[in-house]
Design an enzyme around this catalytic site. Structure first.
Site, PDB file in Angstrom:
ATOM      1  N   TYR A  46       0.875  -1.174   0.000  1.00 35.12           N
ATOM      2  CA  TYR A  46       0.000   0.000   0.000  1.00 35.12           C
ATOM      3  C   TYR A  46       0.911   1.222   0.000  1.00 35.12           C
ATOM      4  CZ  TYR A  46      -3.185   3.606   1.676  1.00 35.12           C
ATOM      5  OH  TYR A  46      -3.896   4.762   1.819  1.00 35.12           O
ATOM      6  N   ASP A  62      -2.278  -1.243  -3.926  1.00 31.17           N
ATOM      7  CA  ASP A  62      -2.667   0.119  -4.270  1.00 31.17           C
ATOM      8  C   ASP A  62      -1.387   0.943  -4.392  1.00 31.17           C
ATOM      9  OD1 ASP A  62      -3.596   2.686  -4.474  1.00 31.17           O
ATOM     10  OD2 ASP A  62      -4.682   2.700  -2.574  1.00 31.17           O
ATOM     11  N   HIS A  94     -12.572   1.397  -3.852  1.00 31.92           N
ATOM     12  CA  HIS A  94     -11.687   0.735  -4.813  1.00 31.92           C
ATOM     13  C   HIS A  94     -12.367  -0.529  -5.316  1.00 31.92           C
ATOM     14  CE1 HIS A  94      -7.648   2.748  -4.128  1.00 31.92           C
ATOM     15  NE2 HIS A  94      -8.390   3.279  -3.162  1.00 31.92           N
TER      16      HIS A  94
END
Length: 583
Positions: free
Chosen positions: A205, A246, A357
């Site tokens: 992330y 991400d 998302h």
């Protein structure tokens, strides 16, 4: 090479649909930061519970009710699930039910709870809790060779590296960063590495940048450099890698609705962001150097769908951007060239409920050199970082409190960092202890020598809480020993008007406002009403600036969802500051 997708193939599918008729190992990556893991799996937030409609008329699913339902929603054939932005405040949030759902094991990195790392703080000095965090869930029966929390290796004890149950291969990490910086980069729970035998899976992330903060921009770039050093060291050692998560940066113009709307060229878009420049250097087809420093990774989605527009993975749901598909593609699977050739399919599931998302996925062709291996009859030694090892270690204790504190000692015993390799799984250990899997929440020790005061109705005792809800003795007369003044309640005690005679003058209605007063109030309310946007003639919505010099100041904007300019169903761009009436 993987076969090219047919004309009927679409990058936007549902996960069960994507897995239909395909023989392969499915890996899903999903940022769940809109609510975080605890809220998504809370028992009072089942799939049948929805939030009230927002200002755009959208009612979203609150959660899945339990971790089993969340994982099942992604498909019964999924083998690995990588979650980002779990937002756990500490490892005490990990109950056995969340950490080890039926048929799964998990590997977590939690912000501020890493072994040897201090709780990180924001640029304003506030501590970060319930922030970031990643988790990788692997089906029981799939082989896991090793696992590590963090990307730099600073959180991995040397004895684990010596035993061989760490992923290893750190390259020039110690040359690029000192130990303090490595601990800082791994303190926010942004990476978990799991060695699945066929390849090493990076679940990352990457930090986002919401303002011009030079320290955070430097942190993000250093984190990306650490990721690059680590995956290149693994490639140099002959290992294969898959990086998912991400990335908080779009690769090109085609991956960003904002860039398309502003009609930017790839070069201009790349100049805006150093993180994008880093990404271009890693991915085949970018501007990276060749030879030893060549670009070794493949964006498998753009390989299969090079011209697909509107294939976004993230939207600003507070602005209703998902309604007009005004988003960006910032969630990727990046694979080395050999593993990429074994990917039979990839895609996005934009309609999956639960976050801002969309889950993204790849399917590795079964039987290829990169397919996941089963544990077989030899069993699978549980890695110390695995949640099942921690639950099993807790289950061996005679008492629950022994799981957290050594007998006769005041210092806590962290079951998350001290567990050794466990031959049996967590479920076998739970059965051996009567089916009770214990609790991972850290308990508080009792205070020795301190007695709690218990309420009682006797003389000198505090009133029980039940006494506040019992019936009132309204008509009770004073005893003969009481004085006449006791019949009148003190002035601060309200009187129940229903239990006494009330003179008529006490019940007279309040005077009605005059016509002039009502008209004056209506005029004031009309002036306070929000203006209407010029594009649609609709009452504007009121928003508040969250950061910057105008933080806290209100403004009016179009109530339509964010979208492309010229779209009649999208925001017309109206903006007006809210007037501030000074006293």
């Amino acid at each position: 090479m993987a076969p090219p997708p047919s004309d009927s193939d679409s990058p936007n599918v549902t996960l069960p649909e994507a897995l239909t008729g395909l023989e392969g190992d499915a890996i899903v990556s999903w940022n769940i930061g809109l609510r975080g893991l605890r809220q998504l799996v809370a028992s009072d937030r089942g799939a049948d519970k929805t939030a009230a409609k927002d200002q755009h008329g959208v009612s979203r699913q609150l959660g899945y009710g339990c971790i089993d339902s969340l994982l099942d929603s992604l498909g019964s054939d999924v083998d690995v699930v990588a979650l980002q932005e779990c937002k756990l405040t500490s490892r005490s949030d990990l109950s056995p039910e969340i950490a080890c759902p039926s048929g799964w094991d998990s590997y977590h990195a939690v912000c501020g709870d890493a072994s040897g790392g201090a709780i990180p703080t924001t640029s304003r000095g506030r501590s970060k809790t319930g922030y970031a965090g990643v988790a990788t869930y692997v089906r029981i029966g799939k082989r896991v060779v090793a696992a590590e929390e963090g990307v730099t290796g600073a959180l991995t004890p040397p004895e684990r590296i010596a035993r061989g149950d760490a992923v290893g291969h750190y390259g020039r990490m110690s040359e690029a960063f000192d130990r303090a910086r490595m601990l800082e980069l791994d303190s926010e729970g942004r990476c978990v590495l799991v060695d699945l035998g066929a390849f090493v899976l990076f679940n990352v992330y990457v930090p986002s940048l919401s303002s011009d903060d030079e320290d955070r921009e430097r942190f993000k770039l250093d984190f990306l450099v650490a990721v690059e050093i680590r995956y290149r060291a693994l490639l140099d050692a002959g290992r294969r890698v898959v990086l998912c998560g991400d990335w908080n940066v779009s690769y090109g113009v085609i991956d960003s609705a904002v860039a398309i709307e502003e009609r930017l060229m790839d070069e201009a878009l790349c100049e805006r962001n150093q993180s994008r420049q880093w990404l271009r250097r890693q991915v085949s087809g970018g501007e990276g150097a060749k030879g030893a420093e060549r670009d070794p990774l493949v964006d498998v989605f753009r390989r299969d769908y090079p011209a697909a527009r509107g294939a976004y993975t993230c939207w600003n749901v507070s602005a209703g951007a998902q309604l007009t598909n005004y988003g960006s593609r910032i969630d990727y699977f990046l694979c080395d060239e050999v593993t990429a050739a074994s990917v039979a399919r990839c895609g996005i599931a934009p309609k999956h409920e639960g976050s801002d998302h969309a889950p993204v996925f790849i399917i590795v062709r079964r039987g290829s050199d990169c397919s996941l291996k089963d544990t077989g009859n030899e069993g699978n030694a549980v890695n110390p970082l695995a949640s099942s090892a921690c639950v099993a270690a807790a289950g061996r204790q005679a008492r629950l409190t022994d799981s957290f504190f050594k007998a006769g000692a005041g210092a806590p015993n962290d079951i998350w960092g001290s567990a050794e390799t466990v031959g049996g799984g967590v479920h076998a250990m739970a059965n051996a202890n009567g089916g009770d899997r214990g609790c991972l929440a850290r308990s508080q020790p009792a205070l020795a020598g301190v007695k709690r005061k218990h309420g009682g109705g006797g003389a000198g005792g505090a009133a029980s809480i039940k006494s506040f809800f019992g019936p009132k003795d309204v008509g009770k007369k004073p005893t003969s020993a009481a004085s006449a003044d006791d019949t009148n309640p003190p002035p601060d005690v309200p009187i129940d008007l229903g239990t006494r005679d009330v003179p008529a003058q006490e019940l007279t209605p309040a005077p009605t406002a005059s016509i002039e007063t009502v008209a004056a109030w209506k005029a004031i309310q009309k002036r306070m009403a929000p203006p209407k946007c010029r594009g649609h003639g609709l009452p504007c919505k009121v928003r508040t600036v969250k950061e910057g010099a105008n933080k806290g100041r209100g403004f009016f904007c179009c109530p339509k969802p964010k979208g492309m300019k010229g779209d009649k169903n999208a925001d017309c761009g109206f903006f007006q500051w809210e007037k501030v009436y000074r006293k």
